[in-house]
Design a protein around this motif. Structure first.
Motif, mmCIF file in Angstrom:
data_model
loop_
_atom_site.group_PDB
_atom_site.id
_atom_site.type_symbol
_atom_site.label_atom_id
_atom_site.label_comp_id
_atom_site.label_asym_id
_atom_site.label_seq_id
_atom_site.Cartn_x
_atom_site.Cartn_y
_atom_site.Cartn_z
ATOM 1 N N GLU A 189 1.369 -1.727 -0.463
ATOM 2 C CA GLU A 189 -0.576 -0.351 -0.220
ATOM 3 C C GLU A 189 0.985 1.552 0.341
ATOM 4 N N ASN A 190 0.177 2.389 -0.695
ATOM 5 C CA ASN A 190 1.276 3.842 -0.037
ATOM 6 C C ASN A 190 2.092 3.345 -1.495
ATOM 7 N N SER A 191 1.808 2.994 -2.323
ATOM 8 C CA SER A 191 3.293 2.625 -3.518
ATOM 9 C C SER A 191 2.906 2.806 -4.215
ATOM 10 N N ALA A 192 3.673 3.890 -5.298
ATOM 11 C CA ALA A 192 3.109 4.121 -6.514
ATOM 12 C C ALA A 192 4.269 3.317 -7.253
ATOM 13 N N VAL A 193 3.468 3.391 -8.812
ATOM 14 C CA VAL A 193 3.660 2.129 -9.436
ATOM 15 C C VAL A 193 4.786 3.403 -9.610
ATOM 16 N N THR A 194 6.219 3.348 -10.771
ATOM 17 C CA THR A 194 7.341 4.000 -11.396
ATOM 18 C C THR A 194 7.048 4.334 -12.822
ATOM 19 N N ARG A 195 6.860 2.584 -13.067
ATOM 20 C CA ARG A 195 8.018 2.203 -14.702
ATOM 21 C C ARG A 195 7.323 0.413 -14.458
ATOM 22 N N VAL A 196 7.403 -0.438 -15.546
ATOM 23 C CA VAL A 196 7.222 -1.356 -16.416
ATOM 24 C C VAL A 196 8.084 -2.195 -17.034
ATOM 25 N N GLU A 197 8.836 -3.288 -17.212
ATOM 26 C CA GLU A 197 9.753 -3.604 -18.189
ATOM 27 C C GLU A 197 8.870 -4.863 -18.178
ATOM 28 N N GLY A 198 10.198 -5.388 -19.660
ATOM 29 C CA GLY A 198 10.009 -7.008 -19.564
ATOM 30 C C GLY A 198 9.265 -7.882 -20.489
ATOM 31 N N GLY A 199 8.650 -8.880 -20.173
ATOM 32 C CA GLY A 199 7.758 -9.176 -22.113
ATOM 33 C C GLY A 199 6.884 -10.382 -21.249
ATOM 34 N N ALA A 200 6.912 -11.002 -22.647
ATOM 35 C CA ALA A 200 5.638 -12.182 -22.557
ATOM 36 C C ALA A 200 6.376 -12.910 -21.306
ATOM 37 N N GLY A 201 5.179 -13.005 -19.829
ATOM 38 C CA GLY A 201 5.998 -14.468 -18.740
ATOM 39 C C GLY A 201 6.989 -14.303 -18.224
ATOM 40 N N ALA A 202 7.258 -12.762 -17.912
ATOM 41 C CA ALA A 202 8.360 -12.211 -17.509
ATOM 42 C C ALA A 202 8.013 -10.764 -17.772
ATOM 43 N N VAL A 203 8.016 -10.018 -16.272
ATOM 44 C CA VAL A 203 7.287 -8.456 -15.506
ATOM 45 C C VAL A 203 8.003 -8.525 -14.539
ATOM 46 N N THR A 204 8.753 -7.162 -14.795
ATOM 47 C CA THR A 204 9.083 -6.211 -13.636
ATOM 48 C C THR A 204 8.082 -5.062 -13.217
ATOM 49 N N VAL A 205 8.072 -4.655 -11.653
ATOM 50 C CA VAL A 205 6.960 -3.910 -11.996
ATOM 51 C C VAL A 205 7.879 -3.404 -10.385
ATOM 52 N N HIS A 206 8.931 -1.587 -10.256
ATOM 53 C CA HIS A 206 8.252 -1.270 -9.987
ATOM 54 C C HIS A 206 7.833 -0.687 -9.392
ATOM 55 N N HIS A 207 7.786 -0.009 -8.287
ATOM 56 C CA HIS A 207 7.167 0.684 -7.699
ATOM 57 C C HIS A 207 8.091 2.138 -6.366
ATOM 58 N N ALA A 208 7.365 2.229 -5.364
ATOM 59 C CA ALA A 208 8.101 3.214 -4.135
ATOM 60 C C ALA A 208 8.547 2.371 -3.242
ATOM 61 N N GLY A 209 8.246 0.987 -2.764
ATOM 62 C CA GLY A 209 8.377 0.062 -1.833
ATOM 63 C C GLY A 209 9.365 -1.073 -2.636
ATOM 64 N N GLY A 210 9.812 -0.806 -3.774
ATOM 65 C CA GLY A 210 10.831 -1.822 -4.507
ATOM 66 C C GLY A 210 10.580 -2.099 -5.592
ATOM 67 N N ARG A 211 10.567 -3.200 -6.267
ATOM 68 C CA ARG A 211 10.358 -4.064 -6.982
ATOM 69 C C ARG A 211 9.690 -5.626 -6.625
ATOM 70 N N VAL A 212 9.026 -5.944 -8.162
ATOM 71 C CA VAL A 212 8.158 -7.338 -8.256
ATOM 72 C C VAL A 212 8.313 -7.974 -9.402
ATOM 73 N N ASP A 213 8.497 -8.706 -8.941
ATOM 74 C CA ASP A 213 8.737 -9.747 -10.774
ATOM 75 C C ASP A 213 7.984 -10.917 -10.414
ATOM 76 N N GLY A 214 6.852 -10.822 -11.984
ATOM 77 C CA GLY A 214 6.400 -11.844 -12.092
ATOM 78 C C GLY A 214 5.820 -12.494 -13.308
#
Length: 472
Positions: free
Chosen positions: A230-255
C-alpha cells in the motif's frame, strides 16, 4: 440495415442499463432502436460481474477443500485446473447470454442494429449505413478499463478485466496494479487457484471503504498469502511475455503476468457529442437530476453518466429514464440508497454514508453502532471469527451501513431497504428474523440503538417500579 429510421427511443449501448431501457420502453408500446457495436450484454456479462463472480466461485471451491479441519474434515490440497475454471466462467456467460441476446430483444419488438453510433446533429445518429432520428436518445455505453500512463506499460504485455477471462494458462505469479475491488477480488481468486499474487496500490487498498471494515478484508487476504503493498505508486514497468517487472516506491516485483486494475473511464469517445450539443467531462456525460444531458432529447445512464460504476445503478437509472422518456412523468435520481459490494472472502458491502462521511456532513449528532459477527450464533456455528456490522444513525434513522463478513452483499439488503424507504431504526428492531441467521447481527445493531434509552434510563426505571406496584 441502411437508410433513414424514425423512432421514439434510440438506445446507444446494449449493456445492462441500455437493455433495461429498451425492454421497458418497447413493452410499454414505444418504438425502440437499440445500437451496439460490440457484444450484447456489455461489460457486466462478458468481462465484469458475471465472469468475475464465476471465477470467484471456482476459487472458493478450491479453498474449501483445505479449510475443513476445524469441523473435523481432513483438509485436502486442492488440485486446481485453471483452464477448467475458465470453462466454468465461459459456461456461466453462455447460460446468461440468451437473456441479453439480439434474438430476444428482436422478439420483444426492438430493432437492433450492430454498429457504432455517432451523433451527426442533435436529433440524429449514424450507425453503419443507417441514420436514426429519434424523439429521445439514451446513451448507455458503459465504461472501459483505465490504463494509466505508467512508463513502460504500453510496451509490456498486460491484462485488464477485458482480457483476463480469456487467459487459459495459470499465471505463476500474477502482479496486480490496483488495490480496489476488481484488483483484490481477482488477487484472492488467483491465489486460491494456485498462483503467487502481489498487489501494488498507490494509496490505501480499498481506500474508498470504511477503514475499519476494509481491515477485515485485507487481513484475510494477507493471511491467505496475497502480498499487498500500500501507499506505493508504480514508477515503471518492464519485461515481456511471461516475465514482467514492476518498479514501485517500495521496491520491485518480478512476476509472470500483469493485471492492470486501477479503475475505469466512461466509454464516450467518438460519439459525436459536440455535434449533438452534449457536454461531458473526464468523469462522464454531464446530466441533471433527471439524467438529461445538455441536449434535452438525450439522456445518459450508468457508467457513461459518471455517477458510479455499478450494474445495479445502471438498472436504477434505466427505471428513471423509462419513467421520464417513455411515460412523460417526473423522475429524479437519488444517490444515498445505492449499495456497493466487494466480493472478496469475506465480502465488504456498504450503503449510504460511511462513518467518516457522516461525521463530516452531519456533525456531532451521529451515532455509530458496531456488532462483531463473532457474537452472532450462526457465525459461531460456521466458524466465522472475523466480521463486523457497522451502522450509522442520525435522528433515529440509518444513514449508512457497512458490513464486512461472509455474505455481506446479501446482508446489506436489509439496510438498503431501510435507507431507500427512510425507515426508522425501530422498523429494523421490530423485524422478526429467522434464528439463527447472520442478519440477526443487523437486528442486534438496531436493538443496541435503543438499549441506552431502555436500560440506562432512570425515569423509565421509576415508571416501571410504579407500574409494578399498581399491577394486580
Amino acid at each position: 440495415m441502411s437508410g433513414r429510421i424514425e423512432t421514439d427511443i434510440c438506445v446507444i449501448g446494449a449493456g445492462s442499463g441500455g437493455l433495461s431501457v429498451a425492454a421497458g420502453a418497447v413493452q410499454m408500446g414505444a418504438r425502440v432502436v437499440l445500437l451496439e457495436a460490440a457484444e450484447m450484454g456489455g461489460d457486466c456479462l462478458n468481462h465484469g460481474c458475471v465472469p468475475s463472480k464465476a471465477l470467484i466461485a471456482a476459487a472458493a471451491a478450491a479453498q474449501a477443500m483445505g479449510a475443513g479441519a476445524r469441523f473435523g474434515v481432513a483438509p485436502v490440497a486442492a488440485q486446481a485446473d485453471y483452464a477448467a475454471a475458465k470453462d466454468h466462467v465461459a459456461a456461466t456467460i453462455a447460460a446468461i447470454a440468451p437473456h441479453d441476446s439480439q434474438e430476444r430483444f428482436e422478439g420483444l419488438g426492438v430493432q437492433v442494429i450492430r454498429a457504432r453510433a455517432r451523433f451527426t446533429v442533435p436529433d440524429t445518429v449514424q450507425a453503419g449505413e443507417a441514420r436514426i432520428r429519434a424523439r429521445r436518445f439514451v446513451i448507455a455505453t458503459g465504461s472501459r478499463p483505465l490504463v494509466p500512463p505508467i512508463p513502460g506499460l504500453a510496451d509490456v504485455p498486460h491484462l485488464t478485466n477485458e482480457t483476463l477471462f480469456a487467459l487459459r494458462e495459470r499465471p505463476a505469479h500474477l502482479v496486480v496494479i490496483g488495490g480496489g475491488p476488481i484488483g483484490l477480488e481477482m488477487a484472492q481468486a488467483h491465489r486460491r487457484l494456485g498462483c503467487a499474487v502481489t498487489v501494488i496500490e498507490a494509496a490505501a487498498a480499498l481506500g474508498r471503504e470504511d477503514p475499519e471494515l476494509a481491515a477485515v478484508v485485507l487481513e484475510r487476504l494477507r493471511a491467505e498469502g496475497v502480498t499487498i503493498h500500500e501507499n506505493s505508486a508504480v514508477t515503471r514497468v518492464e519485461g515481456g511475455a511471461g516475465a514482467v517487472t514492476v518498479h514501485h516506491a517500495g521496491g520491485r516485483v518480478d512476476g509472470s503476468h500483469l493485471l492492470v486494475a486501477v479503475g475505469r473511464v466512461p466509454a464516450i469517445d467518438d460519439l459525436g457529442l459536440e455535434a449533438a450539443g452534449i457536454r461531458a467531462t473526464r468523469a462522464g456525460i454531464t446530466v441533471d437530476a433527471g439524467l438529461r444531458t445538455t441536449n434535452r432529447r438525450v439522456f445518459a445512464i450508468g457508467d457513461a453518466a459518471g455517477q458510479g460504476q455499478f450494474t445495479h445503478l445502471a438498472g436504477y437509472h434505466a427505471g428513471i429514464v423509462v419513467r421520464s422518456a417513455v411515460l412523460g412523468l417526473p423522475a429524479r435520481v437519488r444517490t444515498d440508497h445505492i449499495p456497493r459490494a466487494t466480493y472478496t472472502d469475506p465480502e465488504l458491502a456498504q450503503v449510504g454514508l460511511t462513518e467518516a462521511e457522516a461525521r463530516r456532513r452531519l456533525g456531532a449528532g451521529v451515532t455509530v453502532l458496531r456488532v462483531p459477527l463473532s457474537d452472532n450464533d450462526r457465525a459461531r456455528a460456521k466458524g466465522i471469527e472475523a466480521g463486523l456490522v457497522k451502522v450509522i444513525v442520525h435522528r433515529g434513522r440509518p444513514v449508512g451501513a457497512g458490513i464486512a463478513g461472509p455474505q455481506a452483499g446479501e446482508m446489506i439488503a436489509l439496510w438498503s431497504l431501510a435507507i431507500a424507504n427512510r425507515l426508522k431504526m425501530s422498523a429494523i428492531a421490530g423485524t422478526v428474523l429467522p434464528y439463527p441467521t447472520l442478519n440477526e447481527a443487523s437486528k442486534r445493531a438496531a436493538s443496541a440503538y435503543f438499549s441506552p434509552k431502555l436500560f440506562d434510563n432512570a425515569v423509565l426505571r421509576r415508571v416501571v417500579r410504579t407500574v409494578q406496584r399498581l399491577l394486580p
